[in-house]
Design an enzyme around this catalytic site. Structure first.
Site, PDB file in Angstrom:
ATOM      1  CE  LYS A  75       5.955 -82.371  19.634  1.00 37.03           C
ATOM      2  NZ  LYS A  75       7.051 -81.527  20.064  1.00 37.03           N
ATOM      3  N   GLY A  76      -0.391 -80.699  18.797  1.00 37.48           N
ATOM      4  CA  GLY A  76      -1.331 -79.378  18.873  1.00 37.48           C
ATOM      5  C   GLY A  76      -0.790 -78.290  19.144  1.00 37.48           C
TER       6      GLY A  76
ATOM      7  N   GLY B 175      -2.431 -74.495  18.811  1.00 41.07           N
ATOM      8  CA  GLY B 175      -3.119 -73.536  19.594  1.00 41.07           C
ATOM      9  C   GLY B 175      -2.615 -72.056  19.039  1.00 41.07           C
ATOM     10  CD  GLU B 176      -5.174 -67.845  19.799  1.00 40.37           C
ATOM     11  OE1 GLU B 176      -4.707 -66.926  20.577  1.00 40.37           O
ATOM     12  OE2 GLU B 176      -6.316 -67.654  18.944  1.00 40.37           O
TER      13      GLU B 176
END
Length: 97
Positions: A56-57, A59-60
């Site tokens: 999964k991604g 990011g922040e």
């Protein structure tokens, strides 16, 4: 800590002509190690069914929920009154008056 800094201290300020007043790190407040709470990280594995790796991604992700949680806590503490972030001591003091 990025989300906590955004909620509590980080603010870009401009003058009436649109010129930045927070043009350096001397003027732009960042949290330091002295201001951050102890962090206890927990990992929850939930592989994605959408690809063979289960990846999964991310990011922040921590920068998304923290400002909302702090904002809700501030609003609750102020009896529902709205204060624009960041929730600096000066802004909170004025909201209490």
């Amino acid at each position: 800590m990025h989300g906590l800094g955004a909620a509590l201290t980080e603010e870009v300020v401009h003058d009436e002509d649109g010129q930045p007043l927070t043009a350096s790190l001397l003027d732009y407040s960042l949290l330091t190690a002295a201001e951050v709470p102890e962090i206890r990280a927990r990992f929850v594995e939930s592989p994605s069914p959408r690809n063979p790796l289960g990846a999964k991604g991310i990011g922040e992700g921590g920068a998304i929920g923290v400002p909302a949680a702090v904002g809700n806590a501030v609003a609750d503490a102020l009896g529902g009154r709205h204060v624009d972030p960041p929730y600096t001591p000066d802004k909170l003091w004025r909201a209490l008056q």
